[in-house]
Motif scaffolding. Structure first.
Motif, PDB file in Angstrom:
ATOM      1  N   GLY A 143      29.873 -41.584  37.813  1.00 34.81           N
ATOM      2  CA  GLY A 143      28.851 -42.508  37.720  1.00 34.81           C
ATOM      3  C   GLY A 143      27.601 -41.814  37.961  1.00 34.81           C
ATOM      4  N   LEU A 144      27.296 -40.811  37.143  1.00 33.06           N
ATOM      5  CA  LEU A 144      26.229 -40.229  37.167  1.00 33.06           C
ATOM      6  C   LEU A 144      24.838 -41.122  36.151  1.00 33.06           C
ATOM      7  CD1 LEU A 144      26.961 -36.499  36.334  1.00 33.06           C
ATOM      8  CD2 LEU A 144      26.489 -37.624  38.517  1.00 33.06           C
ATOM      9  N   THR A 145      23.886 -41.002  36.741  1.00 36.16           N
ATOM     10  CA  THR A 145      22.744 -41.976  36.081  1.00 36.16           C
ATOM     11  C   THR A 145      21.784 -40.928  35.947  1.00 36.16           C
ATOM     12  OG1 THR A 145      23.314 -44.166  36.840  1.00 36.16           O
ATOM     13  CG2 THR A 145      21.127 -43.696  36.152  1.00 36.16           C
ATOM     14  N   GLU A 146      21.454 -40.568  34.495  1.00 35.51           N
ATOM     15  CA  GLU A 146      20.343 -40.117  33.930  1.00 35.51           C
ATOM     16  C   GLU A 146      19.293 -40.833  33.321  1.00 35.51           C
ATOM     17  OE1 GLU A 146      21.216 -35.991  32.208  1.00 35.51           O
ATOM     18  OE2 GLU A 146      19.995 -36.723  30.522  1.00 35.51           O
ATOM     19  N   ILE A 147      18.057 -40.533  33.884  1.00 33.31           N
ATOM     20  CA  ILE A 147      17.006 -41.559  33.389  1.00 33.31           C
ATOM     21  C   ILE A 147      16.014 -40.830  32.334  1.00 33.31           C
ATOM     22  CG2 ILE A 147      17.166 -43.005  35.323  1.00 33.31           C
ATOM     23  CD1 ILE A 147      14.531 -41.957  36.461  1.00 33.31           C
ATOM     24  N   ARG A 148      15.544 -41.355  31.552  1.00 29.53           N
ATOM     25  CA  ARG A 148      14.502 -40.953  30.745  1.00 29.53           C
ATOM     26  C   ARG A 148      13.037 -40.934  31.430  1.00 29.53           C
ATOM     27  NH1 ARG A 148      14.146 -44.862  26.876  1.00 29.53           N
ATOM     28  NH2 ARG A 148      15.474 -43.870  25.349  1.00 29.53           N
ATOM     29  N   GLY A 149      12.299 -39.706  31.154  1.00 30.05           N
ATOM     30  CA  GLY A 149      11.065 -39.461  31.819  1.00 30.05           C
ATOM     31  C   GLY A 149      10.056 -39.895  30.804  1.00 30.05           C
ATOM     32  N   VAL A 185      20.055 -42.619  40.990  1.00 36.71           N
ATOM     33  CA  VAL A 185      19.456 -41.565  40.042  1.00 36.71           C
ATOM     34  C   VAL A 185      19.946 -40.144  40.424  1.00 36.71           C
ATOM     35  CG1 VAL A 185      17.434 -40.819  38.583  1.00 36.71           C
ATOM     36  CG2 VAL A 185      17.483 -43.312  39.475  1.00 36.71           C
ATOM     37  N   ASP A 186      20.570 -39.553  39.372  1.00 32.56           N
ATOM     38  CA  ASP A 186      20.952 -38.190  39.495  1.00 32.56           C
ATOM     39  C   ASP A 186      20.040 -37.236  38.598  1.00 32.56           C
ATOM     40  OD1 ASP A 186      23.810 -38.640  41.032  1.00 32.56           O
ATOM     41  OD2 ASP A 186      23.548 -40.305  39.529  1.00 32.56           O
ATOM     42  N   GLY A 187      19.564 -37.733  37.565  1.00 34.90           N
ATOM     43  CA  GLY A 187      18.843 -36.800  36.768  1.00 34.90           C
ATOM     44  C   GLY A 187      17.630 -37.368  36.006  1.00 34.90           C
ATOM     45  N   VAL A 188      16.687 -36.449  35.525  1.00 40.49           N
ATOM     46  CA  VAL A 188      15.564 -37.192  34.981  1.00 40.49           C
ATOM     47  C   VAL A 188      15.286 -36.255  33.677  1.00 40.49           C
ATOM     48  CG1 VAL A 188      13.084 -37.421  34.924  1.00 40.49           C
ATOM     49  CG2 VAL A 188      14.321 -37.611  37.063  1.00 40.49           C
ATOM     50  N   LYS A 189      15.358 -37.072  32.648  1.00 42.50           N
ATOM     51  CA  LYS A 189      15.303 -36.351  31.291  1.00 42.50           C
ATOM     52  C   LYS A 189      14.253 -36.535  30.615  1.00 42.50           C
ATOM     53  CE  LYS A 189      17.495 -36.683  26.754  1.00 42.50           C
ATOM     54  NZ  LYS A 189      18.633 -37.412  25.946  1.00 42.50           N
ATOM     55  N   PHE A 190      13.503 -35.465  30.179  1.00 47.96           N
ATOM     56  CA  PHE A 190      12.289 -35.585  29.260  1.00 47.96           C
ATOM     57  C   PHE A 190      12.663 -35.802  27.647  1.00 47.96           C
ATOM     58  CE2 PHE A 190      10.360 -33.176  32.804  1.00 47.96           C
ATOM     59  CZ  PHE A 190       8.970 -33.710  32.717  1.00 47.96           C
ATOM     60  N   ALA A 191      12.038 -36.625  27.132  1.00 48.82           N
ATOM     61  CA  ALA A 191      12.389 -36.734  25.598  1.00 48.82           C
ATOM     62  C   ALA A 191      11.124 -36.384  24.685  1.00 48.82           C
ATOM     63  CB  ALA A 191      12.532 -38.210  25.410  1.00 48.82           C
ATOM     64  N   GLY A 192      11.599 -35.914  23.487  1.00 47.20           N
ATOM     65  CA  GLY A 192      10.565 -35.784  22.625  1.00 47.20           C
ATOM     66  C   GLY A 192       9.628 -34.573  22.625  1.00 47.20           C
ATOM     67  N   GLY A 193      10.501 -33.614  23.503  1.00 49.95           N
ATOM     68  CA  GLY A 193       9.408 -32.529  23.914  1.00 49.95           C
ATOM     69  C   GLY A 193       7.979 -32.664  24.531  1.00 49.95           C
TER      70      GLY A 193
END
Length: 339
Positions: free
Chosen positions: A65-71, A93-101
């Protein structure tokens, strides 16, 4: 009308407001402040907790049930915005992810502040799949890769996503990169999918002309990467539910049947897509979404709202921990509250 006016005048003459002493006024103000303080405190403990809602694992020990969101990427996600978002909704919210470097363009102090904000709210931080860019410009030079991994670790990143949607890389090299990443103190999270050229916002026509792989290719490599020490596998949505004329639900079914639920996460940054995953995997599916979709997914997971196809239909069982705690074997005589 005259009688009513006379009555009002008589009432004002006989009913005088009682004077309030300064001490009493201060006492009343303090009582009101304490009341407001208590009200604020109680609101943080969910004032509507008496209403039924699905049971989910506590965030601190959540593996399903983890939720990772786009930063930052499609929209700026600043420290202030992230802090306010996680103050209200950090429980979901469990994680925050960067996108596109995107992080590579930020001043170091601002980047560190953003990462520290996520950590403050108990969230891990992922680099996203920028390793593709590093591999392509370095020709796979081990020293450059090592410097990149070391820098990410020193900045506070926790998870390094290893994608190769644009690259052709041997499976053994990919597995070695997973081991190399873990040796630098980062959690490797390979991203695999069926679509060649995934990850670049390509059109449906472009992706169709590029072609797709067999789902077995995805599953075999995911198993290899887990054996190599991958923390989790991210399932690329392009070619499955994103930028396709019709969803490849057969691929989703094959993946969920072949791989451990706690080791896979689906890209699902579209309400229809994450609703489909919740419908078919249940409330404890691991999902990556956009930061703007946190509330909608939280309501769906907890079963308090939804669309016509999901309203009041998403449920959980509180005793699930007793089944999964021993790898699927029930643990008897232990209360579900322990999980």
């Amino acid at each position: 009308m005259l009688a009513r006016t006379v009555f009002a005048q008589t009432l004002r003459q006989h009913v005088r407001p009682r004077p309030i002493s300064a001490a009493r006024a201060l006492h009343s103000t303090a009582s009101l402040a304490n009341s407001n303080s208590n009200s604020s405190s109680s609101s943080s403990t969910h004032p509507f907790s008496f209403l039924p809602a699905n049971a989910l694992e506590p965030k601190a020990k959540r593996t399903r049930g983890l939720t990772e969101i786009r930063g930052p990427y499609y929209a700026p996600v600043t420290k202030t915005y992230l802090d306010e978002l996680l103050k209200d909704w950090g429980e979901y919210v469990d994680g925050v992810k960067f996108a596109g470097g995107a992080f590579s363009l930020m001043p170091e102090d601002r980047l560190r502040a953003l990462i520290e904000t996520a950590h403050k709210h108990g969230c891990y931080v992922s680099t996203g799949g920028f390793i593709e860019r590093v591999l392509s410009v370095s020709g796979g030079d081990k020293s450059v890769i090592s410097k990149y991994l070391t820098t990410c670790k020193n900045l506070g990143f926790d998870v390094l996503e290893i994608s190769s949607g644009f690259l052709s890389i041997p499976t053994d090299d990919w597995a070695s990169l997973i081991e190399f990443t873990a040796a630098h103190g980062l959690k490797p999270k390979p991203e695999v999918g069926i679509q060649w050229g995934a990850g670049g916002d390509a059109s449906v026509e472009e992706l169709e002309s590029a072609g797709t792989r067999d789902p077995k290719w995805l599953i075999d490599r995911a198993k290899t990467f887990l054996d190599a020490g991958a923390h989790m596998i991210m399932i690329e949505s392009e070619g499955i539910t994103e930028n396709v004329k019709s969803w490849r639900t057969d691929v989703i079914s094959a993946v969920t049947s072949a791989l451990p639920a706690e080791k896979i996460m689906f890209e699902a940054a579209d309400p229809d897509v994450f609703a489909y995953h919740i419908q078919n995997q249940g409330a404890r599916a691991n999902l990556f979404i956009d930061h703007s979709q946190v509330v909608q997914l939280a309501c769906l997971r907890r079963g308090i709202w939804g669309t016509g196809s999901t309203f009041a239909r998403v449920v959980t069982f509180e005793g699930t921990g007793e089944h999964f705690r021993k790898g699927g074997r029930a643990v008897h005589n232990e209360p579900s509250e322990k999980y």
